[in-house]
Design an enzyme around this catalytic site. Structure first.
Site, PDB file in Angstrom:
ATOM      1  N   LEU A 150       0.863  -1.187   0.000  1.00 57.70           N
ATOM      2  CA  LEU A 150       0.000   0.000   0.000  1.00 57.70           C
ATOM      3  C   LEU A 150       0.897   1.233   0.000  1.00 57.70           C
ATOM      4  O   LEU A 150       1.997   1.200   0.568  1.00 57.70           O
ATOM      5  CB  LEU A 150      -0.869   0.010   1.256  1.00 57.70           C
ATOM      6  CG  LEU A 150      -1.889  -1.131   1.389  1.00 57.70           C
ATOM      7  CD1 LEU A 150      -2.646  -0.985   2.704  1.00 57.70           C
ATOM      8  CD2 LEU A 150      -2.848  -1.159   0.209  1.00 57.70           C
ATOM      9  N   TYR A 198       3.608  -0.163  -9.330  1.00 52.69           N
ATOM     10  CA  TYR A 198       3.481  -0.979 -10.546  1.00 52.69           C
ATOM     11  C   TYR A 198       2.528  -0.313 -11.548  1.00 52.69           C
ATOM     12  O   TYR A 198       2.833  -0.199 -12.736  1.00 52.69           O
ATOM     13  CB  TYR A 198       2.966  -2.358 -10.139  1.00 52.69           C
ATOM     14  CG  TYR A 198       2.873  -3.376 -11.255  1.00 52.69           C
ATOM     15  CD1 TYR A 198       4.029  -3.980 -11.765  1.00 52.69           C
ATOM     16  CD2 TYR A 198       1.639  -3.761 -11.772  1.00 52.69           C
ATOM     17  CE1 TYR A 198       3.935  -4.936 -12.773  1.00 52.69           C
ATOM     18  CE2 TYR A 198       1.540  -4.706 -12.777  1.00 52.69           C
ATOM     19  CZ  TYR A 198       2.698  -5.298 -13.270  1.00 52.69           C
ATOM     20  OH  TYR A 198       2.600  -6.254 -14.262  1.00 52.69           O
TER      21      TYR A 198
HETATM   22  P1  NAI Z   1       8.239 -13.080 -14.520  1.00 52.82           P
HETATM   23  O1  NAI Z   1       8.572 -12.542 -13.185  1.00 52.82           O
HETATM   24  O2  NAI Z   1       7.854 -14.521 -14.623  1.00 52.82           O
HETATM   25  O3  NAI Z   1       9.419 -12.811 -15.556  1.00 52.82           O
HETATM   26  C1  NAI Z   1      10.018 -11.537 -15.661  1.00 52.82           C
HETATM   27  C2  NAI Z   1      11.406 -11.705 -16.258  1.00 52.82           C
HETATM   28  O4  NAI Z   1      11.998 -10.411 -16.296  1.00 52.82           O
HETATM   29  C3  NAI Z   1      12.303 -12.580 -15.398  1.00 52.82           C
HETATM   30  O5  NAI Z   1      12.969 -13.537 -16.202  1.00 52.82           O
HETATM   31  C4  NAI Z   1      13.266 -11.590 -14.775  1.00 52.82           C
HETATM   32  O6  NAI Z   1      14.543 -12.149 -14.482  1.00 52.82           O
HETATM   33  C5  NAI Z   1      13.335 -10.524 -15.839  1.00 52.82           C
HETATM   34  N1  NAI Z   1      13.828  -9.262 -15.304  1.00 52.82           N
HETATM   35  C6  NAI Z   1      13.430  -8.651 -14.150  1.00 52.82           C
HETATM   36  N2  NAI Z   1      14.169  -7.554 -13.937  1.00 52.82           N
HETATM   37  C7  NAI Z   1      15.053  -7.455 -14.964  1.00 52.82           C
HETATM   38  C8  NAI Z   1      16.078  -6.541 -15.304  1.00 52.82           C
HETATM   39  N3  NAI Z   1      16.363  -5.499 -14.509  1.00 52.82           N
HETATM   40  N4  NAI Z   1      16.780  -6.750 -16.428  1.00 52.82           N
HETATM   41  C9  NAI Z   1      16.515  -7.806 -17.240  1.00 52.82           C
HETATM   42  N5  NAI Z   1      15.561  -8.713 -16.959  1.00 52.82           N
HETATM   43  C10 NAI Z   1      14.831  -8.544 -15.837  1.00 52.82           C
HETATM   44  O7  NAI Z   1       7.081 -12.148 -15.080  1.00 52.82           O
HETATM   45  P2  NAI Z   1       5.941 -12.428 -16.173  1.00 52.82           P
HETATM   46  O8  NAI Z   1       4.711 -12.796 -15.460  1.00 52.82           O
HETATM   47  O9  NAI Z   1       6.453 -13.297 -17.248  1.00 52.82           O
HETATM   48  O10 NAI Z   1       5.707 -10.939 -16.710  1.00 52.82           O
HETATM   49  C11 NAI Z   1       6.354 -10.423 -17.858  1.00 52.82           C
HETATM   50  C12 NAI Z   1       5.862  -9.004 -18.089  1.00 52.82           C
HETATM   51  O11 NAI Z   1       4.440  -9.005 -18.200  1.00 52.82           O
HETATM   52  C13 NAI Z   1       6.193  -8.039 -16.957  1.00 52.82           C
HETATM   53  O12 NAI Z   1       6.483  -6.772 -17.498  1.00 52.82           O
HETATM   54  C14 NAI Z   1       4.896  -7.985 -16.170  1.00 52.82           C
HETATM   55  O13 NAI Z   1       4.783  -6.800 -15.446  1.00 52.82           O
HETATM   56  C15 NAI Z   1       3.881  -8.090 -17.286  1.00 52.82           C
HETATM   57  N6  NAI Z   1       2.573  -8.541 -16.847  1.00 52.82           N
HETATM   58  C16 NAI Z   1       2.382  -9.801 -16.330  1.00 52.82           C
HETATM   59  C17 NAI Z   1       1.109 -10.197 -15.932  1.00 52.82           C
HETATM   60  C18 NAI Z   1       0.844 -11.564 -15.385  1.00 52.82           C
HETATM   61  O14 NAI Z   1      -0.325 -11.846 -15.058  1.00 52.82           O
HETATM   62  N7  NAI Z   1       1.820 -12.452 -15.263  1.00 52.82           N
HETATM   63  C19 NAI Z   1      -0.034  -9.295 -16.051  1.00 52.82           C
HETATM   64  C20 NAI Z   1       0.283  -8.022 -16.609  1.00 52.82           C
HETATM   65  C21 NAI Z   1       1.540  -7.673 -16.993  1.00 52.82           C
END
Ligand code: NAI
Length: 472
Positions: free
Chosen positions: A321, A378
């Protein structure tokens, strides 16, 4: 985290029980695999005027034709059908056949200039939609309302918005409803209009529902092969070691792209596995590094010789929050999810190496549209992404380029697996398709926006959320 409820209500005795108890039974969505038919069953094109006629001709393609008794037979007239549309090969009807079960209904409303002109085509769609096959599609094609329109014109055009969003909520069996909205004088045959219609008709849009996608210009190039729309393109995907990013890497590679998979060094092993699987290259890089853009450019120059597509997918959550928010939680989320993208885009735009119909596709979130308790950091970052693509796209237009975003809703990944079980169950059901999406669903939308055909979609955000009940 598998959706056990979805599996139970769709298999064996538990399916029968769920039916008897009247429990909600989300359908197993049909997703795209190479070679899958574009639409299963005939397509009904409703609406009057040249646009409806042109689309019906285009959809039927050279081998198209109407089923017996289905009304007007749609065959191309010599010289009228652009060769780029060869091969759609759909069975197209212009009038509903009483016993036909349609795979898709396309409602062309571009000529509507008064609300009462909606009545006939919309009500003509009701019967065919009742008999729509499971996994069917309803696509409206309309014109955007503007402040310059006469009030009646604007009212009729804007009315389509409410029609489509409500209709999508009424469809069952994994069927979806989406709309292509032409802005200004963009013709119905513009590459991005045609490609958007195809995307919405296809299984690639399985989890896109209740969305109206604007086509802003006639830019864009249709592919020689619809199965490989990214042939020869070089694409960088950040956050590619797992989840949605890994699915994007696989999908872009499937569609013909050479993929550079980027992720933090700590995810190096998974990253290499993904890069090897897609026959691409891996780049270990924290996207928040001051020189991230330059390092990406160095990598693509050395290993691939060019860069066509930049997919900003890396993202993190640090929920609290606002009253409990620490400076670190706030700043780290903005740094990864938004500021890194701005900095990398700046480097690409000033490099002179990102000029051949370039595409930027960024990952926003429905949280950035509707807001979400505990996610001020976020949602700020994700709303920021929506603003960023809107302002970046015009900078790319001189090169035939564009920037757009996808806004996923609830997607089954490690990120959402961390949500407490009960909240997760509820969150999954809060959309018209009553289930979470899969990483592939987001990846398909990214691949579409990354394709040369999407050049006329300028600075838009496409939701991939099953028509999430929150937000527009
Ligand atoms: P995840 O957490 O499974 O994967 C994210 C990836 O980004 C990881 O491999 C991580 O190591 C990498 N990452 C994080 N910080 C980094 C950095 N500084 N430099 C390079 N790589 C970095 O997340 P997910 O669920 O696959 O999400 C992918 C995208 O989709 C994100 O932007 C998330 O915000 C967005 N998203 C996901 C939703 C969901 O329901 N899973 C819903 C809406 C958006």
């Amino acid at each position: 985290m598998p959706d056990t409820y979805l599996q139970l209500v769709n298999s064996g005795p538990t399916a029968t029980l769920a039916k008897r108890l009247g429990l909600p039974r989300p359908a197993v969505l049909r997703r795209y695999t190479p070679g899958a038919p574009l639409v299963e069953g005939p397509v009904l094109v409703l609406g009057r005027g040249d646009d409806a006629d042109a689309l019906a001709r285009l959809l039927s393609g050279p081998a198209g034709g109407a089923a017996p008794g289905a009304g007007v037979e749609m065959r191309p007239t010599a010289g009228e059908v652009p060769t780029l549309l060869d091969g759609w090969d759909l069975e197209v009807h212009r009038h509903a056949a009483p016993d036909a079960r349609y795979g898709a209904v396309v409602l062309v409303l571009t000529t509507v200039e008064r609300p009462d002109q909606l009545t006939e085509p919309v009500l003509a769609a009701a019967g065919p939609i009742k008999g729509l096959r499971s996994g069917g599609r309803v696509v409206t094609v309309s014109r955007a309302a503007t402040a310059d329109d006469a009030p009646a014109v604007a009212a009729a055009r804007q009315g389509v918005d409410g029609l489509l969003r409500s209709l999508a909520k009424e469809l069952r069996g994994g069927s979806t409803g989406n709309g292509v909205v032409l802005t200004g004088e963009v013709p119905v045959t513009a590459p991005s209009a045609v490609a958007s219609l195809r995307f919405f008709l296809s299984r690639r849009s399985a989890f896109v529902d209740g969305q109206l996608l604007a086509v802003d210009s006639t830019a864009g190039t249709l592919p020689a092969d619809w199965e490989r729309p990214l042939d020869g393109r070089v694409a960088v995907v950040t956050g590619a070691a797992r989840g949605i990013g890994a699915a994007i890497a696989r999908t872009l590679a499937r569609d013909g792209a050479h993929v550079v998979a980027v992720d933090v060094p700590a995810a190096g092993e998974q990253l290499t596995a993904v890069a090897n699987e897609v026959r691409g290259t891996a780049l270990q890089l924290d996207v928040t590094a001051a020189d991230a853009g330059e390092r990406i450019l160095e990598h693509v120059r050395a290993r691939h010789g060019r860069l066509d597509v930049m997919v900003h997918n890396a993202g993190i959550t640090r929920d609290k929050l606002l009253v409990n928010m620490t400076p670190d939680r706030w700043s780290s989320v903005l740094a990864v999810n938004l500021e890194s993208q701005l900095r990398i885009n700046e480097a690409l735009l000033t490099s002179g190496d990102f000029t051949d119909e370039p595409r930027i596709v960024a990952t926003a979130s429905t949280s950035g549209i509707a807001g979400n308790r505990g996610q001020t950091n976020y949602a700020t970052s994700k709303a920021g992404v929506i603003g960023m693509v809107r302002a970046t796209a015009p900078l790319l237009v001189p090169f035939g380029g564009t920037a757009n975003a996808v806004a996923p809703g609830f997607i089954e990944t490690e990120m959402t697996a961390r949500i407490p079980a009960l909240t997760r169950q509820v969150a999954r059901r809060l959309n018209s398709l009553q289930q979470g999406g899969l990483p592939q669903d987001v990846a398909e939308a990214v691949a579409f926006l990354a394709s040369p055909a999407a050049g006329g979609i300028v600075g838009r955000t496409l939701r991939v959320c099953g028509q999430n009940l929150v937000g527009r």
